[in-house]
Design an enzyme around this catalytic site. Sequence first.
Site, short mmCIF file in Angstrom:
data_model
loop_
_atom_site.label_atom_id
_atom_site.label_comp_id
_atom_site.label_asym_id
_atom_site.label_seq_id
_atom_site.Cartn_x
_atom_site.Cartn_y
_atom_site.Cartn_z
N ASP A 196 28.67 -60.55 -7.03
CA ASP A 196 28.15 -61.68 -7.44
C ASP A 196 28.09 -62.68 -6.56
O ASP A 196 29.24 -62.83 -5.74
CB ASP A 196 28.87 -62.21 -8.70
CG ASP A 196 27.94 -63.25 -9.49
OD1 ASP A 196 27.34 -63.08 -10.60
OD2 ASP A 196 28.09 -64.24 -8.91
N ASN A 211 19.85 -72.75 -5.40
CA ASN A 211 18.76 -73.10 -6.26
C ASN A 211 18.48 -74.60 -6.21
O ASN A 211 17.24 -75.26 -6.05
CB ASN A 211 18.62 -72.25 -7.57
CG ASN A 211 18.18 -70.93 -7.45
OD1 ASN A 211 17.41 -70.70 -6.35
ND2 ASN A 211 18.60 -70.17 -8.38
N ASP A 242 15.30 -66.93 -4.05
CA ASP A 242 14.69 -65.83 -3.88
C ASP A 242 14.90 -65.21 -2.46
O ASP A 242 15.52 -63.87 -2.36
CB ASP A 242 13.37 -65.84 -4.23
CG ASP A 242 13.28 -65.91 -5.84
OD1 ASP A 242 13.99 -66.04 -6.36
OD2 ASP A 242 11.91 -65.90 -6.20
N GLU A 262 21.76 -62.57 -9.79
CA GLU A 262 22.33 -62.59 -8.51
C GLU A 262 23.56 -61.42 -8.53
O GLU A 262 24.60 -62.07 -7.90
CB GLU A 262 22.58 -64.03 -7.98
CG GLU A 262 22.99 -64.80 -9.08
CD GLU A 262 24.56 -64.97 -9.37
OE1 GLU A 262 24.88 -64.25 -10.59
OE2 GLU A 262 25.06 -65.44 -8.81
#
Length: 298
Positions: A176, A184, A193, A219
């Site tokens: 993770d 973000n 992304d 993610e």
Amino acid sequence: MKILIAEDDRVTRQVLKASLISLGHEILEVEDGAAAVEALAQPGAPSLAILDWLMPRMDGLEVVRALRQRPGRYVYVVLLTARDGDDDMIEALDAGADDFLTKPFKIGELRARLRAGDRVLALQDDLLRSQDVLRHEAAHDRLTGLWNRGRVLDELARELRRSVRELSTLAVVMADVDHFKQINDTHGHAVGDAVLKGIAERIAATLRASDSVGRYGGEEFLFVLPQAGLDGARDVADRVRAAIASRPIITSPVTLNVTLSLGVSCSSPSSSEETLIQAADQALYRAKANGRNRVEVD
Ligand code: GH3
Ligand code: MG
Ligand code: MG
Ligand code: MG
């Protein structure tokens, strides 16, 4: 188009060949039915065949029947004959021929029948291409190109069954991205992304070809490591961790330092997919709690 002519009569063969060449086609010629079947089985063989009805070794009808029974690319067949009774035509079409040309033929008719064949073959190509695309999309994650969640879980189920059969073990790694929300929030979703893509590339380049990796969630990545024990899997997970942490991920507006936390679990004879994933998840949770950018094992 690449066209196969199977015709035992030399004169007819020459006339046909000359006509087809004048129409701009590329010709492969054989003199009997068995040679036609063999030529059409070769890689890169023509997908349109003009077959004489009466030929030695195998006649045109036998050739079509043989073609229709085998799997693989469709061959469009025009049956060529001096016979032109209604019953002959029915027999030819029933055998699997697509079209019919009676000798002596006019070049205009030959050309029109080839155009019809070309249309059918082009439709088939489109269909095969869209099938390939669909097959790919059904198994892959669109952003990263890795297996998607469903497909990597299928791999896990299959490898687990195999490990039971072969009395070996199998390891699972859940990875993770650390503080991904911040990326973000700070740089925007598009950079997020791009980072996921960069991470996926590095993971894929670090694992072996026999390992599987999929995007399990937003993610989160799931690795399936066949024939691995806990120690080996920890080393693999740590190699991946280092591959991400050792150098920044370059995206077009920014270069970012990113880290992964990873949890490892290993199968026992009583493991299920669920227990393996749960155990890897718990180890991952501990990797987060113990400071991130680290590997913990079950
Ligand atoms: P932690 O270190 O505890 O894992 O912190 P985190 O911020 O990574 O964890 P959290 O689960 O809170 O955030 C995950 C974020 O991943 C939230 C979600 O918006 C983002 N995310 C999920 N899928 C995508 C995606 O496809 N693209 C982008 N850009 N962001 C995604
Ligand atoms: Mg003949
Ligand atoms: Mg997460
Ligand atoms: Mg995270």
